[in-house]
Structures are given as structure tokens and as C-alpha cells.
Scaffold this active site. Structure first.
Site, short mmCIF file in Angstrom:
data_model
loop_
_atom_site.label_atom_id
_atom_site.label_comp_id
_atom_site.label_asym_id
_atom_site.label_seq_id
_atom_site.Cartn_x
_atom_site.Cartn_y
_atom_site.Cartn_z
N ASP A 120 10.79 3.61 -6.70
CA ASP A 120 10.03 2.38 -6.42
C ASP A 120 11.01 1.15 -6.51
O ASP A 120 10.53 0.12 -6.77
CB ASP A 120 8.73 2.29 -7.41
CG ASP A 120 7.89 1.24 -7.15
OD1 ASP A 120 7.79 0.82 -5.76
OD2 ASP A 120 7.17 0.53 -7.73
N THR A 172 6.39 -0.69 3.02
CA THR A 172 5.56 -2.17 3.37
C THR A 172 6.52 -3.17 3.11
O THR A 172 7.23 -3.32 2.08
CB THR A 172 4.12 -1.86 2.44
OG1 THR A 172 4.97 -1.78 1.21
CG2 THR A 172 3.70 -0.59 2.95
N GLY A 184 0.93 -1.39 -0.11
CA GLY A 184 0.13 0.15 0.04
C GLY A 184 0.66 1.22 -0.02
O GLY A 184 0.37 2.31 0.35
N ALA A 185 2.10 1.21 -0.20
CA ALA A 185 2.94 2.32 -0.13
C ALA A 185 2.88 3.38 -1.22
O ALA A 185 2.92 4.68 -1.16
CB ALA A 185 4.52 1.99 -0.24
#
Ligand code: CA
Length: 697
Positions: free
Chosen positions: A318, A253, A194-195
Site C-alpha cells: 500500500d 487510483t 477505492g483500490a
């Protein structure tokens, strides 16, 4: 006749189950010889995904035949690694549904539906790939599953009845579970994702396997210093953050890899990316931002910090480290070392001493332009000048999908090779015109802190391969190029074999030491899940779930090329053996050219379409795909009658009439916003039709 005999044998095995079930404890999972079973996500605690079975070998793999299959009509995404315990196969289907089937016949013994969709009604979780689940844990007669809405559920393995259920986060928060729990020492461990979905701070929680009572919880990144830190390690970690990072959550996460090391009694976590990705927002002025993008070693009994190695300091792309953490013991430059093998998104293959976290090796396993190399003296990457986007925007390798994602890697101690599902494509990072002071994550929208990714990924710009990586030599031993990216996880066996499914819908066997293709089966749909091998009654089986999952639904021309259309290709569990005599079930061939709907008389409102694109990227992209190019996760809106006229489109979004099929109700959008999205879809439909005609000429 044969199947009847098999059913009887299967039933007999099942009757003896209670006695044997109790035996699946830490010693049973740690065992490298599992009596033909596959007891944990990565088979044993090493997570090597290496089966010691030798009935199927590189000499006879060409004779593999379908032994049985199970149609999964309710499923869309299939991502799970099945477990096999005592003649029963356990796996998760879409929407965190748990199945138990006879491992010899495929007959369904029980099915447990946690009603995820019911619970998610009127919530926005459905925007985030709600269908995907990667698997289960098994411990002393119980099966454990994490559900998308955040429950951890214990089921009786024999009956499928719920033993207990706990909520691991407030379901109103933008967190979700897609990963498999891990079990050790009567504890079950689960994290979440959920980041990108909101301003969250990741954690993992260990629960008592019998009661569901919380044993410990470890947060991955520091919170607001004013609230006090949960541990000394987080207090130290806070010195590597700048500004008021806690406002943005921080991220970190743990959504995929968690490996228990029974030798050191530790858990290694593969930690997630920053929230948001853009470090200039998250932590203006830089800093390493611990413990993002790290291998984090914790004491398994207490969850306390032991050591860490950060693969991507100052994360900005990411490049999380959530990919497999594989344990091995090998001769490293003349010394016997207990090591971690780790190939995260950032494109480097790491060998780390698991006793103390010392970096032993780090080399590129594919195309990497964000860093030149890893400096072995400091253990830090040497970034390239373009890595931090000096011109505001740059295309870097790997993309934010990573050089390797969650698709499981395997390692064969026999060949010394790791088998990596590799992806090669550039991702554009654009920080121009981002107002750092005013930027705030919005719950359940896609928050990267960069400009939304507006591009399509063309066929020529993306490729995939199966890479056989020589761990000791730190280089590619062999590479098989595949048509498309987002291929499946891998399995290595002692028969000198490696198995992998492809995005193109084929299931392959290769010779493990050379990469020579030996056999393939047309599964008729893209494969993302990792295969397993097991044996029952002296027969070796290879099993794989066919039905691609996860980021493939983000769509692109490069993914849509495979022609897996929403609802068109059957999802199945496929099981092979040398004695198999099952007739392969019919497959639906890939869709022919998309029939795009465009009313020529309609003039497109271009100004509204521009605004609509960003709204679309926030709300629709997770299922309907980048650039309105779907790849099987949901209908392609360019060809959907429901998106062809504004009024029915508005009705559909507001009413929630298709919620039972996973289409959320968008009552948070106003009429004007829905119209803007509508115009963007119409614009894309017209552009695509023109492209189609040009290509046809
Ligand atoms: Ca991410």
C-alpha cells in the site's frame, strides 16, 4: 462596532466580485504573488503552499490572536484546504458540502449541500470514510467540487447555484472521491479512490470547465489485453504485469495529488497502490506493475503519456505515491533544475527533474525497513530481505499508513526546507494461508490480499513529528516530535514561519529555519487539514479547519489517547491575525476514561467472536476503529448501549434507522453474521474492561 464595520467592508468587497472573478484563470493561479489570495489547492500551480505574506513573522507570531471562527455543527471530518478569492473563503466541510464565507468576518454567504448521504442510502460507500473531502478548485467565476458518490459539480461562485454536474463513475462501483479537483486551460481534472474497496482500475478525467463535457480520460494501469489497450503506454505497461491481473482490477487510483505544470504544460499524477496490495495475488511472478505508485507525467491538453518515475516497483505494501507533488526550481549540484519534490508513503524523499523524469535524489526521511536505499544508477529501491515477507508475515516500516500520507507537505524557497507531517510506526503484513487461486475482492469490503489487520496500535508503537527536510542536503534539518501520529498538513510563509495543527488538538507556529516553537492555540479537537494564509485590506490572516479526518477514524489506542469522542468536540474554522480580538469559543475537554459496558453474567461465545472479528474488519472498521477502539469517527461500540444486547443491535443494522447519521443499513449480513460481529464486540468490551482495571491498579 468593529464587527459591524467589518461586515460592511466585507459586503462591499463582495459586490465587486463579478469583475474580479473572471480574472482567476491560469495566469492568475500560476502567479506567485496572488495579491494575498489563495486561489488553488496548493495556493499556486507549484503547490508549494508557501505564502509570500510577511506581516506575521517569527518576530511577532507569538501575538497571533483568534480573529473569527465559524462553528461547523453538521460536520465531523474536516480535511479541506480553503481557497480565498476576492475576499471570500471557499471550502468543503463533511459530506462534500461547499461553503462560501466572508474572509474578514466569517459570515456565511452561501452553503451548497450535494446531498451525498441521501444518494448513498442503502449503498455501502459509507463504510469508506464518506465524510472526508480535501477541497475545491476555482476557475473564472466557478467553484468545482468532487463528491463522495462520484459527481463533479460546478457552482457559480457568487450564488452557490449549480452550473453543471457530471457523474465521473457509476455510483454502484466501489470508487469514491475525497480529493480536490485541479483546473488549467479551461479544463477541470478529477480522479478517485477505492483500490481497497473492490476490483477497480483507476483513471483520471478532464472535463470542460464551462460545460462539463469530457475532454480526455487516462487510465493508470492496463486492463484485460483481450479488450485492447487504451494507449501505447498502457500496452507497454502491460508487459510489467503477470497472470490475469485485470480480474483484480489492478488499482492505481489517483485520489489525491495532481499537479499542473504551466511551464511544461503537463499534469503530474501521484498514482495509487495495487488492487490488491499483495502482489502475489495481483501479479503472480512479480513485475513492476506500471503505473502503480508512480509520478506519471501527462500532456495536459490530451492526457497522453510523457514520462513516469515509479517510486515503488512491484508494490506490495500500500505504498502509494498519492502524496503531494511540489514543483520548484533550485540549484542542484551546481545546475539550475526545474524539479518535483515528492515524499510518498514509502519513506523516501524524491527530487525528480520534471523536464524528463530523471531521478536526482532519493533519501529516507524517516524509519524505513522495506528498502535499504535507492540505487541512483538504476533509480530503483534496493529491497531488504524481509520486504517480500519470506516467512509469510513481517512487521515493516513504514506501515500502510505511510511515513507521510495525504496531509499536505509545504516547501519554503526561503529556507530550502520541505515541511513533512511524518508518521513512524510499523505495519504488519501477513500473507499466510491466503489462497491465491481463490482470492477475489469483494465490493465495499476492505481488500488488501493479506490477512486482515487485527492488531491495535499501542501508544508506544506509533509516533509523529513535523520534519523540516533540507532538500538540497537531502537530510533532516530539524524535527519536532509530536504526541501522536496523524497530524495536520503544513503551511510555510515568507515570515520564516511554518504552521501545523496536531492530532492532539493544538495549532502551532514554528520558526521555519530552526523548528523553534513560537506560538500555539488550543483548538480542542484533532487537526488534519492544512492551514492557509491570505490577506484582505492589508491584514494577514492564518486559517485552518479543526476536526480531524480520514484514516484517524480507523482508530487505535494511539489515536484514542487524544480523547476526541464521537460528536463531543465542536468542529470549527479558526482564523487568526495579529489584530484579532475574538474570544476563543468554549472547547469540550477530551473524554475521560471510556465507560465500557459489560454484562458480567453474559458468557461470551468465543468461537463466534473469532469469525466476527473478520466480519467486523470488513464492515465496521472504517468508522468504529481497529480492535473496536474508535477515535471519534463513530461511537465506540464497547461503550454503546445499542451494541450491548443482540436484538437491538441486529435491528439497528437491518433497519438502517441511523442512516441519516451515516450508519449504513447492513441488509447483506444474515442473522448469524450479525451475531458473530456482536460477540466480537462483546469480547473486546470485556477484554478492554479488564485492561482498564489492571491499569487502574
Ligand atoms: Ca491505499
Amino acid at each position: 462596532m468593529r464587527s459591524l464595520v467589518r461586515m460592511i467592508i466585507g459586503a462591499a468587497v463582495f459586490l465587486f466580485s463579478p469583475l474580479l472573478f473572471a480574472a482567476v484563470d491560469g495566469a492568475a493561479i500560476a502567479a506567485s504573488d496572488q495579491g494575498g489570495e489563495w486561489r488553488a489547492y496548493g495556493r499556486d500551480y507549484s503547490e508549494q503552499r508557501y505564502s509570500p505574506l510577511t506581516q506575521v513573522t517569527d518576530k511577532n507570531a507569538g501575538q497571533l490572536k483568534l480573529d473569527w471562527y465559524l462553528d461547523m455543527p453538521d460536520s465531523k471530518a474536516l480535511a479541506a484546504t480553503p481557497l480565498v478569492v476576492d475576499g471570500v473563503m471557499y471550502f468543503t466541510a463533511s459530506q462534500s458540502i461547499v461553503m462560501a464565507v466572508d474572509a474578514i468576518t466569517g459570515s456565511v454567504l452561501w452553503r451548497y449541500d450535494p446531498q451525498v448521504l441521501e444518494r448513498l442510502r442503502d449503498k455501502k460507500h459509507m463504510r469508506f470514510n464518506w465524510g472526508t473531502n480535501r477541497g475545491l478548485a476555482f476557475w473564472k467565476g466557478r467553484v468545482y467540487v468532487g463528491t463522495f458518490d462520484g459527481r463533479l459539480i460546478a457552482l457559480d461562485a457568487k450564488s452557490g447555484k449549480e452550473s453543471w454536474s457530471v457523474q465521473t463513475f457509476d455510483p454502484k462501483e466501489p470508487r469514491y472521491i475525497t480529493g480536490a479537483p485541479r483546473v488549467f486551460k479551461d479544463m477541470v481534472l478529477i480522479g478517485h479512490g477505492g483500490a481497497e474497496a473492490g476490483a477497480i482500475r483507476g483513471y483520471v478525467t478532464a472535463y470542460d470547465t464551462s460545460t462539463g463535457k469530457q475532454k480526455w480520460r487516462t487510465w493508470i494501469v492496463p486492463g484485460n489485453p483481450a479488450d485492447g489497450f487504451e494507449s501505447e503506454a498502457l500496452k507497454q505497461a502491460a508487459t510489467t504485469w503477470r497472470g490475469d491481473w485485470w480480474i483484480h482490477g489492478g488499482g492505481g487510483t489517483v485520489w489525491n495529488s495532481m499537479t499542473y505544470d504551466s511551464e511544461f504544460d503537463r499534469v503530474y499524477l501521484g498514482t495509487g497502490n495495487g488492487a490488491p496490495w499483495n502482489q502475489e495475488i495481483r501479479s503472480p511472478g512479480g513485475g513492476d506493475n506500471l503505473f502503480l505508485c508512480s509520478v506519471l507525467a501527462l500532456d495536459a491538453s490530451t492526457g497522453e503519456y510523457v514520462w513516469h518515475y515509479q517510486t515503488t516497483p512491484g508494490e506490495n505494501w500500500d505504498y502509494n505515491s498519492a502524496m503531494d507533488i511540489v514543483l520548484a526550481e533550485l540549484d542542484w549540484k551546481g545546475q539550475q533544475r526545474k524539479v518535483i519534490l515528492h515524499a510518498p508513503k514509502n519513506g523516501f524523499f524524491y527530487v525528480i527533474d520534471r523536464e524528463n523524469g530523471e531521478l536526482l535524489g532519493a533519501e529516507k526521511f524517516g524509519k524505513v525497513t522495506w528498502a535499504e536505499r535507492v540505487d541512483m544508477k538504476t533509480g530503483r529501491p534496493v529491497e531488504t530481505p524481509e520486504a517480500r515477507l519470506p516467512d509469510g508475515v513481517n512487521a515493516l516500516f513504514p506501515s500502510f499508513f505511510g511515513a507521510h500520507n495525504w496531509h499536505a507537505m509545504s516547501f519554503s524557497p526561503q529556507t530550502g526546507l520541505a515541511y513533512i507531517p511524518y508518521m513512524e510506526m510499523a505495519g504488519e503484513f501477513d500473507k499466510q494461508d491466503i489462497d491465491r487461486e481463490r482470492w477475489r475482492a469483494r465490493d465495499f469490503n476492505f481488500n488488501s490480499g493479506f490477512q486482515p489487520y487485527r492488531r491495535d496500535i499501542a501508544e508506544k508503537d506509533a509516533s509523529g513529528a513535523l520534519v523540516g527536510w533540507d532538500v538540497k542536503a537531502q537530510k533532516i534539518a530539524w524535527k519536532v516530535n509530536l504526541p501522536g501520529y496523524w497530524n495536520g498538513g503544513t503551511l510555510a510563509t515568507a515570515g520564516n514561519l511554518v504552521f501545523q495543527g496536531s492530532s492532539g488538538g493544538k495549532f502551532h507556529a514554528y520558526r521555519a529555519n530552526t523548528g523553534l516553537p513560537l506560538w500555539s492555540f488550543d483548538a480542542g479537537v484533532g487537526i488534519s487539514a492544512a492551514p492557509v494564509s491570505y490577506s484582505v485590506n492589508g491584514q494577514q490572516y492564518i486559517a485552518v479547519l479543526a476536526g480531524w479526518a480520514g484514516g484517524s477514524y480507523l482508530g487505535s489506542t494511539a489515536l484514542a489517547r487524544h480523547g476526541w469522542d464521537y460528536g463531543q468536540q465542536p468542529r470549527r474554522l479558526l482564523v487568526f491575525s495579529l489584530q484579532g480580538d475574538e474570544t476563543p469559543p468554549p472547547i469540550n475537554p477530551p473524554a475521560a476514561e471510556l465507560v465500557i459496558i459489560d454484562d458480567k453474567a453474559q458468557s461470551i461465545d468465543e468461537a463466534q467472536a473469532i469469525v466476527g472479528q473478520d466480519l467486523y474488519l470488513d464492515t465496521c472498521v472504517g468508522c468504529h476503529g481497529f480492535h473496536v477502539i474508535a477515535a471519534g469517527g463513530a461511537p465506540d461500540l464497547r461503550a454503546s448501549g445499542l451494541a450491548a444486547k443482540l436484538e437491538p443491535f441486529n435491528q439497528l443494522l437491518r433497519s438502517g434507522v441511523l442512516q441519516h447519521r451515516g450508519m449504513p443499513r447492513y441488509d447483506d449480513l444474515n442473522d448469524r453474521e450479525i451475531e458473530q460481529i456482536y460477540w466480537f464486540i462483546r469480547q473486546r468490551a470485556r477484554e478492554s474492561l479488564i485492561e482498564q482495571r489492571e491499569q487502574g491498579e
